[in-house]
Design a protein around this motif. Structure first.
Motif, PDB file in Angstrom:
ATOM      1  N   GLY B 103       0.805  -1.217   0.000  1.00 25.27           N
ATOM      2  CA  GLY B 103       0.000   0.000   0.000  1.00 25.27           C
ATOM      3  C   GLY B 103       0.841   1.271   0.000  1.00 25.27           C
ATOM      4  O   GLY B 103       0.615   2.178  -0.802  1.00 25.27           O
ATOM      5  N   LEU B 104       1.829   1.316   0.876  1.00 27.17           N
ATOM      6  CA  LEU B 104       2.647   2.525   1.002  1.00 27.17           C
ATOM      7  C   LEU B 104       3.393   2.868  -0.294  1.00 27.17           C
ATOM      8  O   LEU B 104       3.365   4.032  -0.731  1.00 27.17           O
ATOM      9  CB  LEU B 104       3.610   2.368   2.185  1.00 27.17           C
ATOM     10  N   PRO B 105       4.034   1.902  -0.964  1.00 28.76           N
ATOM     11  CA  PRO B 105       4.668   2.227  -2.251  1.00 28.76           C
ATOM     12  C   PRO B 105       3.669   2.764  -3.275  1.00 28.76           C
ATOM     13  O   PRO B 105       4.014   3.657  -4.060  1.00 28.76           O
ATOM     14  CB  PRO B 105       5.260   0.892  -2.708  1.00 28.76           C
ATOM     15  N   LEU B 106       2.436   2.240  -3.236  1.00 33.55           N
ATOM     16  CA  LEU B 106       1.418   2.732  -4.181  1.00 33.55           C
ATOM     17  C   LEU B 106       1.087   4.194  -3.898  1.00 33.55           C
ATOM     18  O   LEU B 106       0.955   5.001  -4.812  1.00 33.55           O
ATOM     19  CB  LEU B 106       0.144   1.888  -4.082  1.00 33.55           C
ATOM     20  N   VAL B 107       0.943   4.512  -2.608  1.00 38.13           N
ATOM     21  CA  VAL B 107       0.642   5.893  -2.225  1.00 38.13           C
ATOM     22  C   VAL B 107       1.750   6.819  -2.728  1.00 38.13           C
ATOM     23  O   VAL B 107       1.499   7.903  -3.261  1.00 38.13           O
ATOM     24  CB  VAL B 107       0.507   6.008  -0.692  1.00 38.13           C
ATOM     25  N   LEU B 108       2.993   6.378  -2.559  1.00 42.58           N
ATOM     26  CA  LEU B 108       4.124   7.223  -2.933  1.00 42.58           C
ATOM     27  C   LEU B 108       4.274   7.328  -4.444  1.00 42.58           C
ATOM     28  O   LEU B 108       4.708   8.356  -4.967  1.00 42.58           O
ATOM     29  CB  LEU B 108       5.415   6.667  -2.303  1.00 42.58           C
ATOM     30  N   ALA B 109       3.914   6.244  -5.157  1.00 41.63           N
ATOM     31  CA  ALA B 109       4.096   6.251  -6.610  1.00 41.63           C
ATOM     32  C   ALA B 109       2.952   6.955  -7.329  1.00 41.63           C
ATOM     33  O   ALA B 109       3.125   7.428  -8.458  1.00 41.63           O
ATOM     34  CB  ALA B 109       4.222   4.821  -7.119  1.00 41.63           C
ATOM     35  N   ALA B 110       1.783   7.030  -6.669  1.00 41.78           N
ATOM     36  CA  ALA B 110       0.589   7.547  -7.340  1.00 41.78           C
ATOM     37  C   ALA B 110       0.769   8.945  -7.941  1.00 41.78           C
ATOM     38  O   ALA B 110       0.373   9.174  -9.088  1.00 41.78           O
ATOM     39  CB  ALA B 110      -0.599   7.511  -6.384  1.00 41.78           C
ATOM     40  N   PRO B 111       1.377   9.916  -7.219  1.00 40.84           N
ATOM     41  CA  PRO B 111       1.510  11.238  -7.833  1.00 40.84           C
ATOM     42  C   PRO B 111       2.350  11.215  -9.101  1.00 40.84           C
ATOM     43  O   PRO B 111       2.057  11.929 -10.059  1.00 40.84           O
ATOM     44  CB  PRO B 111       2.187  12.081  -6.743  1.00 40.84           C
ATOM     45  N   VAL B 112       3.400  10.383  -9.114  1.00 42.67           N
ATOM     46  CA  VAL B 112       4.253  10.297 -10.296  1.00 42.67           C
ATOM     47  C   VAL B 112       3.442   9.759 -11.474  1.00 42.67           C
ATOM     48  O   VAL B 112       3.510  10.279 -12.593  1.00 42.67           O
ATOM     49  CB  VAL B 112       5.463   9.384 -10.012  1.00 42.67           C
ATOM     50  N   LEU B 113       2.661   8.701 -11.195  1.00 41.10           N
ATOM     51  CA  LEU B 113       1.895   8.086 -12.270  1.00 41.10           C
ATOM     52  C   LEU B 113       0.710   8.957 -12.666  1.00 41.10           C
ATOM     53  O   LEU B 113       0.215   8.862 -13.794  1.00 41.10           O
ATOM     54  CB  LEU B 113       1.421   6.699 -11.836  1.00 41.10           C
ATOM     55  N   GLY B 114       0.265   9.821 -11.738  1.00 40.05           N
ATOM     56  CA  GLY B 114      -0.808  10.757 -12.066  1.00 40.05           C
ATOM     57  C   GLY B 114      -0.424  11.658 -13.237  1.00 40.05           C
ATOM     58  O   GLY B 114      -1.266  12.027 -14.058  1.00 40.05           O
ATOM     59  N   VAL B 115       0.841  11.982 -13.340  1.00 42.38           N
ATOM     60  CA  VAL B 115       1.323  12.815 -14.440  1.00 42.38           C
ATOM     61  C   VAL B 115       1.038  12.144 -15.776  1.00 42.38           C
ATOM     62  O   VAL B 115       0.616  12.778 -16.743  1.00 42.38           O
ATOM     63  CB  VAL B 115       2.838  13.076 -14.289  1.00 42.38           C
ATOM     64  N   LEU B 116       1.247  10.826 -15.819  1.00 39.63           N
ATOM     65  CA  LEU B 116       1.037  10.079 -17.070  1.00 39.63           C
ATOM     66  C   LEU B 116      -0.410  10.138 -17.517  1.00 39.63           C
ATOM     67  O   LEU B 116      -0.713   9.995 -18.690  1.00 39.63           O
ATOM     68  CB  LEU B 116       1.441   8.615 -16.880  1.00 39.63           C
ATOM     69  N   LEU B 117      -1.333  10.308 -16.569  1.00 41.18           N
ATOM     70  CA  LEU B 117      -2.754  10.320 -16.904  1.00 41.18           C
ATOM     71  C   LEU B 117      -3.309  11.746 -16.931  1.00 41.18           C
ATOM     72  O   LEU B 117      -4.521  11.931 -16.963  1.00 41.18           O
ATOM     73  CB  LEU B 117      -3.536   9.475 -15.894  1.00 41.18           C
TER      74      LEU B 117
END
Lengths: 204, 218
Positions: B103-117
């Motif tokens: 869960g924690l890695p997903l929370v941290l990665a989400a903003p980065v991947l948000g850029v892609l979308l």
């Protein structure tokens, strides 16, 4: 801590396997369980260890006093020998694992990953866990499987040491460990089929 | 308890421990979505919060079947059940370890991947907040599912079927927080609902998990 078992009946998968078992295991004593394969020795040990409820009868003195060792050793293959043992030591609140390593000759293997050990070495590590539990009653299910003669002697010494410190042991085994303990053959306690009563007869 | 958490984290980070599985899945989903729906940035902005939340949820689901099954197979679950730790705390620690590694890695990665979308700028904060609040519930509910199916051969399918309906409220309110945040709307109501669901699952489900585990260990 005396373990007293009164009129115990146990089930495996809902089917009664043994009934009417009575014994008392006093400190410093060992009790060897014998009986043919499938009679219910493992089920009896699991019931006494609190992993499953008995069908009937009373188990007294097994609450938080039992160290159970079953067919599998509970080792993590990617942890080293020391890491595996230290984990169980801290779960049981023990600090010293060196004496356990010494007792089973595991010092040379200390930094090997448990996944790279042979079957007998894994078993030795699994048995050394008992020494760090600090629990007075050991319940061992076929502890000598895949051990060589030397390791069996180490195991027997460890059990003797445990009994000498006022502990007790309940061991299901087919080999002679050279321990002076009573033997309980569970064969005669095999659960008998229930006679057909009126309720059953209604279906026939 | 600390020892169990430390052991589970060590196991996850060692080779073959499965750390990064969920993260890699999350990455793949979010990278592939723009290819499949087309590159219109307005469409991507609209669906970004929902896609990110769904990706995170499925990524969590992916590692659940190993959560208790490994310990059951090698016998350490039996030994833990006879140890001085109550099973309730064992399952809580297991869920916590799952959250830290998934869960924690997903929370941290989400903003980065948000850029892609092409996630709208105000949405980043709310995406992270909603995931941080919601993913613990996913781990705790998942642990309950894992406890229900422990001991079943190939229990993964049954586990997904059991857990997915329980994930729906978290998904609805979590994605709603992110969506409202992205469009600049008020987020308080779904955020409170999400927080309530997480608090309730953390408070209640460990007892249920421990109870079914006791039955399954027989």
């Amino acid at each position: 801590m005396t373990l007293t078992v009164t009129n115990l009946a146990i089930t495996r998968g809902g089917v009664p396997v043994l009934e009417g078992i009575n014994f008392a295991l006093e400190p410093g004593k060992a009790l060897i369980l014998r009986g043919p394969n499938g009679i219910g020795k493992t089920t009896l040990l699991r019931t006494l260890a609190g992993l499953q409820p008995p069908l009937a009868g009373v188990i007294d003195g097994a609450e938080d006093t039992v160290a159970y060792a079953g067919h599998s050793d509970g080792l993590k293959p990617t942890l080293t020998v020391v890491e595996n043992l230290r984990f169980w030591a801290s779960v049981f609140g023990a600090a010293d694992i060196q004496s356990a390593l010494d007792a089973y000759g595991l010092n040379e293997l200390a930094d090997r990953q448990a996944g790279n050990l042979s079957a007998g070495q894994k078993r030795r590590l699994g048995l050394s866990r008992l020494l760090v539990t600090g629990r007075p009653i050991w319940m061992l299910d076929e502890p000598t499987v895949s051990l060589d003669r030397n390791a069996v002697a180490m195991f027997a010494d460890a059990v003797r040491g445990h009994l000498g410190q006022g502990g007790s042991a309940l061991i299901a085994t087919h080999i002679d460990l050279g321990l002076d303990g009573e033997v309980l053959d569970v064969g005669p306690y095999k659960a008998k089929p229930k006679p057909i009563d009126d309720f059953d007869g209604g279906f026939l | 308890m600390i020892a169990l958490l430390k052991r589970d984290l060590t196991l996850a980070f060692r080779a073959g421990g499965g750390f990064g599985l969920g993260l890699a899945f999350f990455l793949i989903v979010t990278v592939l979505v723009p290819f499949s729906v087309g590159p219109q940035s307005s469409l991507l902005s609209t669906i970004a919060p929902g896609v990110l939340w769904l990706g995170a949820l499925l990524a969590c689901l992916l590692s659940l079947d190993r959560l208790l099954a490994l310990d059951w197979e090698d016998g350490s679950l039996d030994l833990l059940a006879t140890a001085p730790l109550p099973l309730e705390s064992v399952v809580t620690i297991k869920a916590l370890a799952h959250w830290i590694t998934t869960g924690l890695p997903l929370v941290l990665a989400a903003p980065v991947l948000g850029v892609l979308l092409n996630l709208p700028v105000p949405g980043f904060f709310w995406l992270v907040v909603s995931l941080a609040l919601g993913t613990p519930a996913l781990s705790v509910i998942g642990t309950f599912g894992a406890a229900l199916t422990v001991g079943l051969k190939r229990g993964g399918l049954l586990l997904s079927l059991l857990v997915l309906p329980l994930y729906v409220p978290t998904l609805i309110f979590g994605a709603e927080v992110a969506r409202r945040g992205a469009t600049g709307m008020e987020t308080a109501t779904p955020l409170l609902m999400l927080a309530g669901i997480t608090a309730a699952t953390i408070a209640l489900l460990p007892f249920a998990s421990a109870a079914v585990l006791r039955v399954n260990l027989r």
